[in-house]
Design a protein around this motif. Structure first.
Motif, short mmCIF file in Angstrom:
data_model
loop_
_atom_site.label_atom_id
_atom_site.label_comp_id
_atom_site.label_asym_id
_atom_site.label_seq_id
_atom_site.Cartn_x
_atom_site.Cartn_y
_atom_site.Cartn_z
N ARG A 279 0.83 -1.21 0.00
CA ARG A 279 0.00 0.00 0.00
C ARG A 279 0.86 1.26 0.00
NH1 ARG A 279 -2.80 -3.14 3.80
NH2 ARG A 279 -1.99 -1.88 5.53
N LEU A 280 1.96 1.22 0.75
CA LEU A 280 2.84 2.38 0.80
C LEU A 280 3.51 2.63 -0.55
CD1 LEU A 280 4.52 1.73 4.26
CD2 LEU A 280 2.91 3.57 3.73
N THR A 281 4.02 1.57 -1.19
CA THR A 281 4.69 1.76 -2.48
C THR A 281 3.69 2.20 -3.55
OG1 THR A 281 4.51 -0.63 -2.89
CG2 THR A 281 6.60 0.20 -2.01
N GLY B 146 4.61 10.12 -7.31
CA GLY B 146 5.83 10.38 -8.05
C GLY B 146 7.11 10.18 -7.27
N TYR B 147 7.01 9.70 -6.02
CA TYR B 147 8.21 9.47 -5.22
C TYR B 147 8.85 8.12 -5.53
CZ TYR B 147 7.00 13.63 -2.62
OH TYR B 147 6.73 14.93 -2.30
N LEU B 148 8.07 7.21 -6.12
CA LEU B 148 8.59 5.95 -6.63
C LEU B 148 8.12 5.78 -8.07
CD1 LEU B 148 8.00 3.41 -3.69
CD2 LEU B 148 10.16 4.47 -4.37
N GLU C 164 8.16 -4.68 -15.83
CA GLU C 164 8.89 -5.83 -16.36
C GLU C 164 9.66 -6.58 -15.28
OE1 GLU C 164 8.46 -2.63 -19.43
OE2 GLU C 164 9.24 -2.74 -17.38
N LEU C 165 10.06 -5.85 -14.24
CA LEU C 165 10.86 -6.45 -13.16
C LEU C 165 10.08 -6.60 -11.86
CD1 LEU C 165 14.18 -4.47 -13.76
CD2 LEU C 165 13.65 -6.80 -14.50
N GLY C 166 8.91 -5.97 -11.80
CA GLY C 166 8.13 -6.02 -10.57
C GLY C 166 8.82 -5.31 -9.41
N ARG C 167 9.58 -4.27 -9.72
CA ARG C 167 10.32 -3.55 -8.70
C ARG C 167 10.14 -2.04 -8.86
NH1 ARG C 167 16.11 -6.45 -7.45
NH2 ARG C 167 15.29 -8.50 -6.90
N TYR C 168 10.65 -1.33 -7.85
CA TYR C 168 10.51 0.11 -7.83
C TYR C 168 11.88 0.79 -7.85
CZ TYR C 168 5.75 -0.91 -6.25
OH TYR C 168 4.47 -1.39 -6.17
N ARG C 169 11.91 1.98 -8.46
CA ARG C 169 13.07 2.85 -8.35
C ARG C 169 12.57 4.19 -7.81
NH1 ARG C 169 16.49 3.36 -12.14
NH2 ARG C 169 15.93 1.61 -13.50
N LEU C 170 13.49 4.97 -7.25
CA LEU C 170 13.11 6.28 -6.75
C LEU C 170 12.60 7.15 -7.90
CD1 LEU C 170 16.01 7.04 -4.23
CD2 LEU C 170 13.65 6.43 -3.69
N GLY C 171 11.56 7.92 -7.63
CA GLY C 171 10.96 8.76 -8.65
C GLY C 171 11.53 10.15 -8.68
N LEU D 67 14.02 13.58 -6.35
CA LEU D 67 15.08 14.45 -6.84
C LEU D 67 14.71 15.92 -6.65
CD1 LEU D 67 17.71 14.92 -8.39
CD2 LEU D 67 16.41 14.73 -10.52
N ALA D 68 13.47 16.26 -6.96
CA ALA D 68 13.03 17.65 -6.79
C ALA D 68 13.10 18.07 -5.32
CB ALA D 68 11.62 17.82 -7.33
#
Length: 273
Positions: free
Chosen positions: A62-64, A71-73, A78-85, A89-90
């Motif tokens: 729920r958090l992710t 926009g934070y993640l 394709e990988l079922g994973r998250y990167r920082l959004g 950066l802003a």
């Protein structure tokens, strides 16, 4: 499942979150999710995040999801994973852009780095580590692979110990409460060592503690202007700088630099009269 560590309440250094009615646990958990990403890691899945936060996977999902919507993640299907959004950066850019002490410190750091042929950095605590805010390199110190935004150990580094020696006792105690029980005794010993080094040497030292081939000294200070305690360190590979050189030659220069930064944000007009 690992026990979730307590998150100290902002503005209440000594108050456990469960005793603070103003503490928003959901917000704290969301920020912990963002804090899971480490330097050099681009992708994390819910299972990895859950393990690092000590939270149920359903809660993390729920958090992710929420952080992705904001926009934070960024989710990579394709990988079922998250990167920082990009929102992270802003947010970071806005914080660094408003940190006037970096502008004040930059030429002083570079001068000391050049004089001592070392890496000289300005940093402050980030959870259970120290984050570099600004960094300068001497002409012979390219072997230390660090940059602004790097995080190093609060326990094993001269920078971390210098922060522990400089901070308010209540804030220091709040940090100790964040450590899981098996590590608490080690951190308390680290605090005792930090205070002893500050008393005996006028700085904190790491001679092969953080990395076996790196020597460093560090000194904490209070910049004023509502900013938290900060630290300046000076270090390099051990084949370039010995403990004796750092304590006898670099330490007086480091102390003079910190004296110029102490309270500099009050003098810069950051606080109202």
């Amino acid at each position: 499942m690992s026990r979730r560590r307590a998150i100290p309440a902002p503005g209440q250094p000594g108050a456990p979150p469960e005793q603070d009615r103003d503490f928003v646990t959901a917000l704290a958990r969301g920020l912990e999710v963002l804090g899971c990403f480490r330097r050099g890691e681009s992708l994390l899945g819910n299972q990895e995040i859950a393990a690092r936060c000590g939270l149920p996977r359903s809660t993390v999902s729920r958090l992710t999801h929420t952080l992705t919507q904001l926009g934070y993640l960024h989710y990579v299907p394709e990988l079922g994973r998250y990167r920082l959004g990009t929102a992270v950066l802003a947010l970071g850019s806005a914080m660094l852009g408003g940190l006037d002490i970096r502008r004040v410190a930059r030429p002083l750091l570079q001068q000391l780095a050049t004089e001592t042929h070392s890496v000289v950095a300005l940093g402050t605590r980030d959870r259970l580590g120290v984050v570099y805010l600004e960094l300068a390199r001497g002409d012979a110190a390219i072997a230390v692979n660090l940059e602004a935004g790097s995080r190093i150990s609060l326990v094993n580094s001269a920078m971390g110990r210098a922060w522990l020696a400089a901070c308010h006792p209540a804030e220091r105690e709040a940090v100790l409460r964040q450590i899981r029980a098996p590590d608490e005794e080690r951190l308390r010993a680290t605090v005792e060592r930090a205070l002893a080094e500050q008393r005996d040497y006028g700085c904190c030292c790491s001679f092969g503690d953080w990395q076996a081939d790196v020597n460093a000294i560090a000194l904490g200070f209070h910049p004023g202007g509502g900013l938290p305690p900060m630290v300046v360190n000076c270090g390099a590979p051990s084949f370039l700088v010995s403990p004796e050189y750092l304590l006898q030659e670099a330490r007086p220069r480091l102390s003079a630099l910190v004296a110029r930064l102490e309270g500099s944000m009050d003098l810069a007009g950051v606080l109202p009269p």
